[in-house]
Write a protein that holds these residues in place. Structure first.
Motif, mmCIF file in Angstrom:
data_model
loop_
_atom_site.group_PDB
_atom_site.id
_atom_site.type_symbol
_atom_site.label_atom_id
_atom_site.label_comp_id
_atom_site.label_asym_id
_atom_site.label_seq_id
_atom_site.Cartn_x
_atom_site.Cartn_y
_atom_site.Cartn_z
ATOM 1 N N GLY A 102 0.814 -1.210 0.000
ATOM 2 C CA GLY A 102 0.000 0.000 0.000
ATOM 3 C C GLY A 102 0.841 1.249 0.000
ATOM 4 O O GLY A 102 0.655 2.130 -0.842
ATOM 5 N N PHE A 103 1.808 1.354 0.917
ATOM 6 C CA PHE A 103 2.519 2.636 0.914
ATOM 7 C C PHE A 103 3.534 2.734 -0.217
ATOM 8 O O PHE A 103 3.861 3.828 -0.650
ATOM 9 C CB PHE A 103 3.048 3.070 2.295
ATOM 10 C CG PHE A 103 4.204 2.327 2.875
ATOM 11 C CD1 PHE A 103 5.476 2.447 2.354
ATOM 12 C CD2 PHE A 103 4.017 1.551 4.009
ATOM 13 C CE1 PHE A 103 6.540 1.794 2.926
ATOM 14 C CE2 PHE A 103 5.082 0.889 4.583
ATOM 15 C CZ PHE A 103 6.346 1.003 4.036
ATOM 16 N N LEU A 146 4.637 5.965 -4.977
ATOM 17 C CA LEU A 146 4.772 6.120 -6.420
ATOM 18 C C LEU A 146 3.691 7.040 -6.994
ATOM 19 O O LEU A 146 3.989 8.008 -7.690
ATOM 20 C CB LEU A 146 4.700 4.747 -7.089
ATOM 21 C CG LEU A 146 4.805 4.762 -8.617
ATOM 22 C CD1 LEU A 146 6.160 5.280 -9.064
ATOM 23 C CD2 LEU A 146 4.577 3.366 -9.178
ATOM 24 N N TRP A 147 2.416 6.731 -6.668
ATOM 25 C CA TRP A 147 1.305 7.413 -7.322
ATOM 26 C C TRP A 147 0.635 8.487 -6.487
ATOM 27 O O TRP A 147 -0.236 9.190 -6.977
ATOM 28 C CB TRP A 147 0.221 6.404 -7.720
ATOM 29 C CG TRP A 147 0.624 5.506 -8.827
ATOM 30 C CD1 TRP A 147 0.818 4.157 -8.751
ATOM 31 C CD2 TRP A 147 0.869 5.868 -10.192
ATOM 32 N NE1 TRP A 147 1.175 3.665 -9.977
ATOM 33 C CE2 TRP A 147 1.214 4.697 -10.881
ATOM 34 C CE3 TRP A 147 0.838 7.080 -10.888
ATOM 35 C CZ2 TRP A 147 1.523 4.690 -12.227
ATOM 36 C CZ3 TRP A 147 1.139 7.070 -12.240
ATOM 37 C CH2 TRP A 147 1.479 5.890 -12.895
ATOM 38 N N ALA A 204 -11.430 4.250 -6.506
ATOM 39 C CA ALA A 204 -11.627 2.813 -6.650
ATOM 40 C C ALA A 204 -10.512 2.188 -7.498
ATOM 41 O O ALA A 204 -10.156 1.028 -7.324
ATOM 42 C CB ALA A 204 -12.985 2.533 -7.272
ATOM 43 N N TRP A 205 -9.941 2.990 -8.405
ATOM 44 C CA TRP A 205 -8.846 2.462 -9.227
ATOM 45 C C TRP A 205 -7.651 2.074 -8.371
ATOM 46 O O TRP A 205 -6.957 1.104 -8.654
ATOM 47 C CB TRP A 205 -8.422 3.502 -10.271
ATOM 48 C CG TRP A 205 -9.514 3.760 -11.244
ATOM 49 C CD1 TRP A 205 -10.359 4.844 -11.271
ATOM 50 C CD2 TRP A 205 -9.948 2.901 -12.303
ATOM 51 N NE1 TRP A 205 -11.264 4.699 -12.287
ATOM 52 C CE2 TRP A 205 -11.043 3.534 -12.939
ATOM 53 C CE3 TRP A 205 -9.502 1.658 -12.773
ATOM 54 C CZ2 TRP A 205 -11.703 2.962 -14.014
ATOM 55 C CZ3 TRP A 205 -10.167 1.093 -13.850
ATOM 56 C CH2 TRP A 205 -11.251 1.739 -14.470
ATOM 57 N N ALA A 206 -7.431 2.866 -7.332
ATOM 58 C CA ALA A 206 -6.307 2.562 -6.439
ATOM 59 C C ALA A 206 -6.497 1.187 -5.804
ATOM 60 O O ALA A 206 -5.544 0.427 -5.623
ATOM 61 C CB ALA A 206 -6.197 3.628 -5.354
ATOM 62 N N ILE A 207 -7.762 0.865 -5.488
ATOM 63 C CA ILE A 207 -8.043 -0.430 -4.865
ATOM 64 C C ILE A 207 -7.742 -1.550 -5.859
ATOM 65 O O ILE A 207 -7.165 -2.578 -5.494
ATOM 66 C CB ILE A 207 -9.512 -0.497 -4.400
ATOM 67 C CG1 ILE A 207 -9.795 0.644 -3.410
ATOM 68 C CG2 ILE A 207 -9.826 -1.841 -3.778
ATOM 69 C CD1 ILE A 207 -11.256 0.808 -3.068
ATOM 70 N N ILE A 208 -8.108 -1.332 -7.137
ATOM 71 C CA ILE A 208 -7.825 -2.348 -8.156
ATOM 72 C C ILE A 208 -6.316 -2.547 -8.297
ATOM 73 O O ILE A 208 -5.816 -3.673 -8.314
ATOM 74 C CB ILE A 208 -8.438 -1.946 -9.513
ATOM 75 C CG1 ILE A 208 -9.965 -1.911 -9.387
ATOM 76 C CG2 ILE A 208 -8.014 -2.910 -10.611
ATOM 77 C CD1 ILE A 208 -10.684 -1.509 -10.651
ATOM 78 N N VAL A 209 -5.588 -1.435 -8.355
ATOM 79 C CA VAL A 209 -4.133 -1.528 -8.513
ATOM 80 C C VAL A 209 -3.509 -2.241 -7.311
ATOM 81 O O VAL A 209 -2.640 -3.100 -7.469
ATOM 82 C CB VAL A 209 -3.520 -0.115 -8.707
ATOM 83 C CG1 VAL A 209 -2.011 -0.185 -8.706
ATOM 84 C CG2 VAL A 209 -4.013 0.493 -10.005
ATOM 85 N N ALA A 210 -3.987 -1.923 -6.115
ATOM 86 C CA ALA A 210 -3.461 -2.589 -4.918
ATOM 87 C C ALA A 210 -3.800 -4.079 -4.953
ATOM 88 O O ALA A 210 -2.961 -4.929 -4.622
ATOM 89 C CB ALA A 210 -4.030 -1.939 -3.659
ATOM 90 N N THR A 264 -5.265 -1.912 0.969
ATOM 91 C CA THR A 264 -6.431 -1.096 0.621
ATOM 92 C C THR A 264 -6.603 0.074 1.573
ATOM 93 O O THR A 264 -6.939 1.180 1.152
ATOM 94 C CB THR A 264 -7.701 -1.964 0.659
ATOM 95 O OG1 THR A 264 -7.387 -3.244 0.134
ATOM 96 C CG2 THR A 264 -8.805 -1.353 -0.140
ATOM 97 N N ILE A 265 -6.358 -0.167 2.874
ATOM 98 C CA ILE A 265 -6.627 0.899 3.840
ATOM 99 C C ILE A 265 -5.699 2.081 3.592
ATOM 100 O O ILE A 265 -6.046 3.223 3.866
ATOM 101 C CB ILE A 265 -6.533 0.390 5.290
ATOM 102 C CG1 ILE A 265 -7.147 1.420 6.234
ATOM 103 C CG2 ILE A 265 -5.104 0.087 5.705
ATOM 104 C CD1 ILE A 265 -7.843 0.847 7.405
ATOM 105 N N LEU A 266 -4.528 1.798 3.035
ATOM 106 C CA LEU A 266 -3.591 2.890 2.790
ATOM 107 C C LEU A 266 -3.904 3.649 1.507
ATOM 108 O O LEU A 266 -3.803 4.867 1.464
ATOM 109 C CB LEU A 266 -2.160 2.354 2.738
ATOM 110 C CG LEU A 266 -1.605 1.977 4.109
ATOM 111 C CD1 LEU A 266 -0.408 1.075 3.981
ATOM 112 C CD2 LEU A 266 -1.236 3.223 4.891
#
Lengths: 336, 273
Positions: B113-114, B119-120, B140-146, B215-217
């Motif tokens: 996560g971190f 990076l992003w 939500a995209w961040a969740i997919i990437v994670a 995800t939480i991060l």
């Protein structure tokens, strides 16, 4: 062939091939609030609905609130990492200073005579029903066999208030007895810290642990005790002879706010000091900062014999380095 | 099977070992799971339904399913492609790539996560340049990437061994009959991988639905916006609403049970040529 069938099944299970969008917030104005853990109830149950109603009446526009609650330090760190908070409601003013240093919040962040402090509450000790460990004041927490739940000062603002409360309370009582003895107060704090068996991330998490039957005592915001009592939890509130009033600042995170969004966000911030909102805070056991008379509406508030605030230590800019870092972290935690 | 030896005409070992196995599982797995069900139903089923029907809860479950689905699609496609490349071609550094693909298994999810934030994130290495144009983190995209990051090796790990042991004779036969490379892959290679693909997909999906640490991060944990089911459980527990947290936990437990039952019982069907 079968692979396609398998995929079709998987897809039909999900029934959705796009990201879900929040059903309630399409095309509405939204305000994103990041708050410290115990702010949740008054905001969600009273203040958001009131403000929505007011804004709709005055501007004919629907507003949606999106919020996230965690320990004050956690919330601040999330904002520093770029979380999209527009309003931050924090437990300690030091967190606002951290946001100012990073350029998220301007220096002149408050506009009300209360200096940005939306509400306050004293720190108390919660014990099990019947007070089996006979806790009457902070020093009793240092007794052998008392197991304390105390949120973690690294992530929780409430935990830092609690440390200031114990230390300041001992200093004041020593002064009353005619001895100005810092070392003695530090000693009391140290022996209390020895009895801490768990350090959850936020005040609310600490309360949840305490409610599930863990530990003998919990040092927390008075309103947490009052809320638990109202819900019929088998606990008692012990009011220390001298204790601190925690004061909770609200700031706009300018970096995340566009000129177009600003009026609504400023209106919401200012609304928190309206009589309506202050009454709502009092209903949820916070104490008003605008008018002491409003606090008479809540008969549950305890009388504090010798209250003090962070000003006793010269404000957070002094209290944090001197007490939280200099005494707690360097002299107590390091030696645990 | 070797002939079972009977002790005094009665095999005592079998029931004993079964009991021992269940006895070990009881305090470690079965009772903790049972207690969420007992607690969840203790205050009545209406309470349970209420907790489940809260808009925030429904949204969190939906978001978990959708983000896990897309992560699964990506990772199965990539796993298939990477397994194909790595088992077909030998090149310098191919072993290193195999190891790197498996790396996320050993990385704590919070670190994943971190790392993504560094990076992003708005002040991240790439994020500081892309931030004016699009936001990846706290959406939500961040969740997919994670999810893609933490479940990266799962599908690949299931598919690659099957690729490695697949005999090339069928593919060669298909090639001599004049099939193109693509036709061979689609009609010959892929059906042989059916079982591995479905297994890989279900494993990836189950793992992504339960993902918490990364995800939480990266999500910002905003209710009805970027809050997945595990984050919802955590948030509700922190707020002291244990019933609400528990209701969703029950759903996730049943969901996982369903997935692994499918895996177990469908295995035979899928392995059939």
């Amino acid at each position: 062939m079968y692979i396609r069938v398998a995929f079709v099944i998987l897809v039909s299970v999900l029934l959705s091939a796009c990201l879900p969008s929040s059903p309630s917030s399409k095309g509405k104005r939204t305000i994103t609030v990041y708050g410290f853990s115990i702010m949740k109830e008054p905001l969600e149950k009273e203040i958001y609905p009131m403000f929505k109603e007011k804004w709709l009446r005055e501007h004919g526009e629907e507003i949606d609130f999106v919020s996230s609650f965690a320990g004050s330090e956690t919330v601040t760190n999330q904002i520093l990492q770029g979380s999209p908070a527009e309003i931050a409601i924090l437990s300690i003013e030091r967190d606002v200073d951290r946001l100012i240093k990073a350029g998220h919040v301007p220096n002149d962040w408050y506009v009300t005579p209360q200096k940005g402090i939306a509400n306050k509450t004293p720190f108390v000790i919660l014990v099990r029903k019947g007070n089996p460990k006979q806790i009457t004041d902070f020093p009793d927490l240092a007794k052998d066999g008392v197991r304390i739940i105390h949120p973690d000062p690294v992530s929780s603002g409430g935990a830092q208030w609690s440390i200031l409360s114990i230390y300041g309370s001992e200093l004041i009582k020593n002064e009353m007895a005619g001895t100005k003895d810092d070392a003695k107060a530090i000693g009391t704090l140290r022996s209390i810290w020895k009895n801490v068996i768990s350090t959850p991330a936020s005040a609310r998490e600490a309360r949840t642990q305490f409610e599930t039957g863990f530990g003998d005592a919990l040092i927390t915001y008075e309103l947490e005790g009052l809320a638990m009592r109202a819900a019929g939890a088998p606990i008692e509130i012990v009011v220390p002879k001298s204790t601190i009033f925690s004061e909770h600042p609200v700031c706009i995170v300018d970096r995340n706010v566009t000129a177009e969004e600003r009026p609504a966000i400023e209106a919401f911030r200012n609304f928190l000091w309206s009589e309506q909102a202050q009454r709502a805070f009092v209903k949820y056991h916070f104490r008003s900062t605008t008018d002491e008379k409003l606090n008479d509406a809540n008969p549950e508030f305890s009388k504090i014999e010798m209250p003090f605030t962070v000003q006793r230590f010269g404000g957070w800019e002094k209290a944090y380095p001197e007490v939280i870092e200099g005494i707690f972290r360097d002299q107590i935690q390091a030696k645990k | 099977m070797s002939r079972v030896r009977h002790v005094r005409g009665f095999d005592i070992v079998k029931p004993l070992s079964i009991f021992a196995m269940i006895g070990i599982m009881l305090p470690l797995i079965l009772l903790p799971l049972a207690s969420i069900f007992i607690y969840g139903t203790s205050s009545g089923l209406d309470k349970f339904w209420q907790a489940l029907n809260a808009p925030e809860a429904v949204f969190a479950l939906q978001l978990s399913l959708v983000t896990s689905f897309w992560a699964t699609v990506f990772n199965v496609a990539f796993g298939l492609f990477a397994a194909y490349v790595l088992s077909k071609y030998k090149f310098w550094g191919s072993n290193a790539i195999t190891v790197i693909i498996s790396l996320p298994t050993a990385i704590p999810t919070a670190v994943a996560g971190f790392a993504l934030l560094l990076l992003w994130g708005p002040y991240g290495i790439l994020g500081r340049y892309t931030d004016p144009y699009f936001h990846l983190m706290f959406t939500a995209w961040a969740i997919i990437v994670a999810n893609i990051f933490v479940t990266f090796p799962l599908a690949f790990g299931v598919i690659k061994p099957v690729f490695d042991t697949m005999s090339t004779s069928l593919e060669e036969a298909s090639a001599t009959m004049g099939a193109t490379r693509w036709q061979t892959f689609w009609h010959v290679t892929l059906p042989g991988l059916r079982g591995a693909i479905v297994t890989g997909a279900l494993l990836t999906f189950a793992r992504a639905v339960g993902e918490f640490g990364s995800t939480i991060l990266v999500s910002g944990n905003l209710a009805s916006r970027t809050q997945t089911a595990p984050l919802y459980i955590f948030a509700k527990f922190n707020e002291g609403q244990v019933e609400a947290a528990n209701a969703i936990a029950i759903v996730l437990a049943l969901f996982s049970f369903a997935i692994f039952s499918i895996l177990f019982f469908a295995q035979g069907y899928l392995e059939k040529e």
